[in-house]
Scaffold this motif. Structure first.
Motif, PDB file in Angstrom:
ATOM      1  N   ASP A  22      -0.595  20.861  26.937  1.00 37.31           N
ATOM      2  CA  ASP A  22       0.203  19.742  27.435  1.00 37.31           C
ATOM      3  C   ASP A  22      -0.209  19.373  28.859  1.00 37.31           C
ATOM      4  O   ASP A  22      -0.392  18.194  29.169  1.00 37.31           O
ATOM      5  N   LYS A  38       0.200  13.089  22.041  1.00 29.64           N
ATOM      6  CA  LYS A  38       1.426  13.867  21.846  1.00 29.64           C
ATOM      7  C   LYS A  38       2.182  13.412  20.599  1.00 29.64           C
ATOM      8  O   LYS A  38       2.763  14.240  19.884  1.00 29.64           O
ATOM      9  N   GLN A  39       2.159  12.107  20.318  1.00 26.90           N
ATOM     10  CA  GLN A  39       2.807  11.611  19.101  1.00 26.90           C
ATOM     11  C   GLN A  39       2.133  12.194  17.864  1.00 26.90           C
ATOM     12  O   GLN A  39       2.795  12.618  16.924  1.00 26.90           O
ATOM     13  N   SER A  42       2.872  15.875  17.333  1.00 28.89           N
ATOM     14  CA  SER A  42       4.246  16.189  16.936  1.00 28.89           C
ATOM     15  C   SER A  42       4.558  15.788  15.489  1.00 28.89           C
ATOM     16  O   SER A  42       5.620  16.115  14.980  1.00 28.89           O
ATOM     17  N   ASP A  43       3.632  15.102  14.828  1.00 30.90           N
ATOM     18  CA  ASP A  43       3.847  14.656  13.449  1.00 30.90           C
ATOM     19  C   ASP A  43       2.988  15.486  12.505  1.00 30.90           C
ATOM     20  O   ASP A  43       1.764  15.342  12.464  1.00 30.90           O
TER      21      ASP A  43
END
Length: 66
Positions: A22, A38-39, A42-43
């Protein structure tokens, strides 16, 4: 912050090994690129789809080589 989104793969590998991905993303990508990464991270379904590509497999192989 780098605007061109180029970075050293070895630095990313070290960040991943230390659990600092991160921080690495925030430091080395533009804010827009960092948000998109990051999207995706996170999926779960998007990650699985991405990791199944030949490019991702080659990159993962590079990360796991010693």
């Amino acid at each position: 912050m780098k605007k061109d989104n180029n970075f050293d793969v070895n630095e990313l590998k070290q960040a991943a090994q230390k659990g600092n991905v991160d921080d690495f993303i925030n430091k080395n990508l533009s804010s827009d690129a960092a948000k998109k990464v990051k999207q995706v991270l996170s999926d779960k379904s998007t990650m699985e789809m991405m990791l199944s590509t030949p490019e991702a497999k080659a990159l993962l192989k590079k990360f796991t080589e010693k």
